[in-house]
Design an enzyme around this catalytic site. Structure first.
Site, PDB file in Angstrom:
ATOM      1  N   TYR A  64      -7.756  54.462  22.864  1.00 46.92           N
ATOM      2  CA  TYR A  64      -7.107  55.199  21.767  1.00 46.92           C
ATOM      3  C   TYR A  64      -5.607  54.965  21.844  1.00 46.92           C
ATOM      4  O   TYR A  64      -5.021  55.049  22.928  1.00 46.92           O
ATOM      5  CB  TYR A  64      -7.390  56.701  21.881  1.00 46.92           C
ATOM      6  CG  TYR A  64      -7.881  57.270  20.580  1.00 46.92           C
ATOM      7  CD1 TYR A  64      -7.071  57.227  19.447  1.00 46.92           C
ATOM      8  CD2 TYR A  64      -9.153  57.813  20.459  1.00 46.92           C
ATOM      9  CE1 TYR A  64      -7.525  57.715  18.230  1.00 46.92           C
ATOM     10  CE2 TYR A  64      -9.602  58.300  19.246  1.00 46.92           C
ATOM     11  CZ  TYR A  64      -8.790  58.255  18.138  1.00 46.92           C
ATOM     12  OH  TYR A  64      -9.236  58.728  16.940  1.00 46.92           O
ATOM     13  N   GLU A  66      -2.753  56.102  19.284  1.00 45.90           N
ATOM     14  CA  GLU A  66      -2.007  56.583  18.111  1.00 45.90           C
ATOM     15  C   GLU A  66      -0.517  56.354  18.329  1.00 45.90           C
ATOM     16  O   GLU A  66      -0.002  56.622  19.420  1.00 45.90           O
ATOM     17  CB  GLU A  66      -2.230  58.082  17.940  1.00 45.90           C
ATOM     18  CG  GLU A  66      -3.352  58.420  16.992  1.00 45.90           C
ATOM     19  CD  GLU A  66      -3.473  59.927  16.778  1.00 45.90           C
ATOM     20  OE1 GLU A  66      -4.450  60.326  16.154  1.00 45.90           O
ATOM     21  OE2 GLU A  66      -2.603  60.678  17.234  1.00 45.90           O
ATOM     22  N   ASP A 210       1.230  41.201  -2.846  1.00 46.26           N
ATOM     23  CA  ASP A 210      -0.070  41.373  -2.192  1.00 46.26           C
ATOM     24  C   ASP A 210      -0.621  39.968  -1.942  1.00 46.26           C
ATOM     25  O   ASP A 210      -1.293  39.387  -2.787  1.00 46.26           O
ATOM     26  CB  ASP A 210      -1.016  42.200  -3.070  1.00 46.26           C
ATOM     27  CG  ASP A 210      -2.347  42.454  -2.351  1.00 46.26           C
ATOM     28  OD1 ASP A 210      -2.544  41.886  -1.264  1.00 46.26           O
ATOM     29  OD2 ASP A 210      -3.163  43.224  -2.891  1.00 46.26           O
ATOM     30  N   THR A 236      -4.121  40.421   4.224  1.00 49.57           N
ATOM     31  CA  THR A 236      -5.285  40.568   5.100  1.00 49.57           C
ATOM     32  C   THR A 236      -5.160  39.510   6.192  1.00 49.57           C
ATOM     33  O   THR A 236      -4.418  38.527   6.047  1.00 49.57           O
ATOM     34  CB  THR A 236      -6.606  40.335   4.345  1.00 49.57           C
ATOM     35  OG1 THR A 236      -6.569  39.045   3.735  1.00 49.57           O
ATOM     36  CG2 THR A 236      -6.837  41.385   3.272  1.00 49.57           C
ATOM     37  N   LYS A 239      -8.898  36.111   5.914  1.00 48.01           N
ATOM     38  CA  LYS A 239      -9.293  35.108   4.922  1.00 48.01           C
ATOM     39  C   LYS A 239      -8.918  33.725   5.475  1.00 48.01           C
ATOM     40  O   LYS A 239      -9.396  33.348   6.528  1.00 48.01           O
ATOM     41  CB  LYS A 239      -8.668  35.438   3.574  1.00 48.01           C
ATOM     42  CG  LYS A 239      -9.173  36.797   3.033  1.00 48.01           C
ATOM     43  CD  LYS A 239      -8.698  37.078   1.648  1.00 48.01           C
ATOM     44  CE  LYS A 239      -9.358  38.291   1.028  1.00 48.01           C
ATOM     45  NZ  LYS A 239      -8.828  39.578   1.469  1.00 48.01           N
ATOM     46  N   ARG A 245     -11.108  40.998  10.748  1.00 52.91           N
ATOM     47  CA  ARG A 245     -10.996  41.764   9.512  1.00 52.91           C
ATOM     48  C   ARG A 245      -9.895  42.802   9.698  1.00 52.91           C
ATOM     49  O   ARG A 245      -9.943  43.601  10.631  1.00 52.91           O
ATOM     50  CB  ARG A 245     -12.319  42.465   9.184  1.00 52.91           C
ATOM     51  CG  ARG A 245     -13.512  41.518   9.128  1.00 52.91           C
ATOM     52  CD  ARG A 245     -14.641  42.083   8.318  1.00 52.91           C
ATOM     53  NE  ARG A 245     -14.206  42.250   6.944  1.00 52.91           N
ATOM     54  CZ  ARG A 245     -14.098  41.256   6.068  1.00 52.91           C
ATOM     55  NH1 ARG A 245     -14.400  40.028   6.398  1.00 52.91           N
ATOM     56  NH2 ARG A 245     -13.690  41.492   4.843  1.00 52.91           N
TER      57      ARG A 245
HETATM   58  C1  LIG Z   1      -5.343  40.742  -3.511  1.00 54.47           C
HETATM   59  C2  LIG Z   1      -6.128  41.608  -2.572  1.00 54.47           C
HETATM   60  N1  LIG Z   1      -5.616  42.773  -2.178  1.00 54.47           N
HETATM   61  C3  LIG Z   1      -6.275  43.585  -1.341  1.00 54.47           C
HETATM   62  C4  LIG Z   1      -7.510  43.233  -0.846  1.00 54.47           C
HETATM   63  C5  LIG Z   1      -8.225  44.213   0.030  1.00 54.47           C
HETATM   64  O1  LIG Z   1      -8.595  43.779   1.276  1.00 54.47           O
HETATM   65  P1  LIG Z   1      -9.707  44.570   2.099  1.00 54.47           P
HETATM   66  O2  LIG Z   1     -11.026  44.214   1.531  1.00 54.47           O
HETATM   67  O3  LIG Z   1      -9.494  44.109   3.511  1.00 54.47           O
HETATM   68  O4  LIG Z   1      -9.424  46.031   1.945  1.00 54.47           O
HETATM   69  C6  LIG Z   1      -8.091  42.027  -1.230  1.00 54.47           C
HETATM   70  C7  LIG Z   1      -9.416  41.640  -0.711  1.00 54.47           C
HETATM   71  O5  LIG Z   1      -9.990  40.648  -1.009  1.00 54.47           O
HETATM   72  C8  LIG Z   1      -7.390  41.185  -2.115  1.00 54.47           C
HETATM   73  O6  LIG Z   1      -7.892  40.012  -2.526  1.00 54.47           O
END
Ligand SMILES: Cc1ncc(COP(=O)(O)O)c(C=O)c1O
Length: 418
Positions: A64, A66, A210, A236, A239, A245
């Site tokens: 853990y 935090e 994003d 993320t 990918k 993940r």
């Molecule tokens: C542009 C975009 N933002 C956010 C996400 C969210 O990722 P997660 O599924 O890990 O929550 C994705 C997932 O494919 C994505 O393509």
């Protein structure tokens, strides 16, 4: 049914799981067989390395933690602190960012944290509309984003499939958003970050990139980086980047504290230290020349796949791709996206449907991250295009295509030493 005897080439994890919980082991092994005998063309997926998987299955999963390194709520964090510092240092170096937060549990958690750092409920946000390729976190009414913020959606030109930059500028001037989001689940072209920065500056908005999809290409030098332009980059790690993940955030030092506090304690509790450690491994791998070659090949393969599909009659959105993903309309082959996905799944080809830039149409989204990890190149990408067309044109060809997929995946195991 006893499972131990069905283990082929058991690793210690298989051994332990097989003995301890044969019921679950059977599911895991069947999933491994599925992943390695069918073609993984889901644009958001990849095969992470044995080292990443080892970190995920390590004793750090028991801890853990935090808070942040040097400031935890729990005792005994000295070693996980070292793991998190390593992950942060590697992420900052890999992306040339002043600050990285590697604790987000997922891409969605990272976006939530970016909003929490910069916005208040009710603020206006300009992002790509969902029917055009925006993510659920970009204003879907089914998601926290759509409920807590006032989203305005921009789109792509229905003719070219390219982002309608003039519309972005006009909507920004009209709505004066507090933040602009650039990034998509299915846009196959590079995003013009300098343009979005210019518009954000003109209307006094924050720019959130994003980069969940292209961040692995950015790491490998195969796509332009949003880091010099965006106030916060969300991403993320699973990918093209090929890590565990999870999510992460990058920003300048002036926003570092706000971002950290938005992740913990605002939107999350304890960090998942085994995942943080696995992110460190992935960032280390992504900094190598081999990963740069991989990232370039991912794009080369995606272009070969796009060209092959176009030659087979698919309508390829924007006419091709700059990235690891592409979207196509299978309608010219006499089948809609949903039917196509089912027919391809039966033939061992796994992919997603996606929105197309015209009302009520669903196409197919494909990506080459996983097949490139398997070592496939342009010749295989071109062959995959033919297999898709064959399975869709002639329903009775499904079994033949399935056999060829089995042969192809047999020749290209995800990790030869696994
Ligand atoms: C542009 C975009 N933002 C956010 C996400 C969210 O990722 P997660 O599924 O890990 O929550 C994705 C997932 O494919 C994505 O393509």
């Amino acid at each position: 049914m006893p499972v131990a005897h069905t283990l082929e080439g058991p690793t210690s994890v298989d051994d332990v799981l097989g003995r301890q919980d044969p019921e679950l082991a059977e599911i895991v092994l069947a999933e491994r067989a599925r992943q390695t005998t069918t073609l993984q063309l889901i644009a958001a997926e990849n095969f992470s390395s044995p080292a990443v998987l080892a970190a995920l299955g390590s004793p750090l999963a028991n801890k853990y933690a935090e808070g942040y390194p040097g400031a935890r709520h729990h005792g005994g964090c000295e070693l996980v602190d070292a793991a998190e510092r390593l992950a942060v240092r590697r992420a900052e170096a890999l992306f040339g960012a002043e600050h990285a937060n590697v604790q987000s549990h997922s891409g969605s958690s990272a976006v939530l944290a970016a909003y929490a750092a910069l916005l208040r409920p009710g603020d206006t946000v300009l992002a790509m509309g969902l029917p055009h390729g925006g993510h659920l976190t970009h204003g879907s009414p089914a998601n926290f984003s759509g409920r807590w913020f006032d989203f305005v959606g921009y789109g792509v030109d229905p003719g070219t499939g390219l982002i309608d930059h003039e519309q972005v500028r006009a909507l920004a001037r009209t709505h004066r958003p507090k933040a602009i989001v650039c990034g998509s689940i299915s846009y196959p072209r590079h995003i013009d970050h300098a343009f979005f920065r210019e518009v954000a500056d003109e209307v006094g908005a924050y720019l959130i990139a994003d980069a969940a999809h292209p961040i692995g290409l950015v790491a490998g030098g195969a796509a332009p980086s949003p880091v010099p332009y965006a106030d916060i980059v969300c991403a993320t790690t699973h990918k093209v980047l090929r890590g565990p993940r999870g999510g992460m955030l990058l920003c300048g030092s002036e926003l570092a504290e706000r971002v950290d506090r938005a992740v913990f304690p605002f939107t999350q509790g304890g960090a998942q230290m085994h995942t943080v450690a696995a992110k460190a491994v992935a960032f280390g791998e992504a900094a190598t020349p081999a990963f740069a070659r991989y990232a370039r090949q991912v794009v080369v393969n995606a272009r070969a796949l796009a060209a092959g599909l176009a030659a087979e009659g698919f309508a390829v959105t924007t006419g091709g791709t700059d990235t690891h993903l592409l979207t196509v309309d299978p309608a010219p082959l006499g089948v809609d996206g949903r039917t196509a996905r089912g027919r391809l799944a039966a033939a061992g080809i796994v992919l997603d449907t996606c929105a197309l830039p015209r009302p009520d149409a669903r196409g197919l989204r494909l990506g080459t991250a996983a097949v490139t990890t398997q070592g496939m190149g342009e010749a295989e990408a071109a062959r995959i295009a033919v297999l898709l067309a064959t399975a869709l044109r002639d329903e009775s060809a499904g079994r033949r295509v399935r056999e060829e997929v089995r042969d192809l995946t047999g020749r290209f195991p995800p990790c030869p030493d696994r």
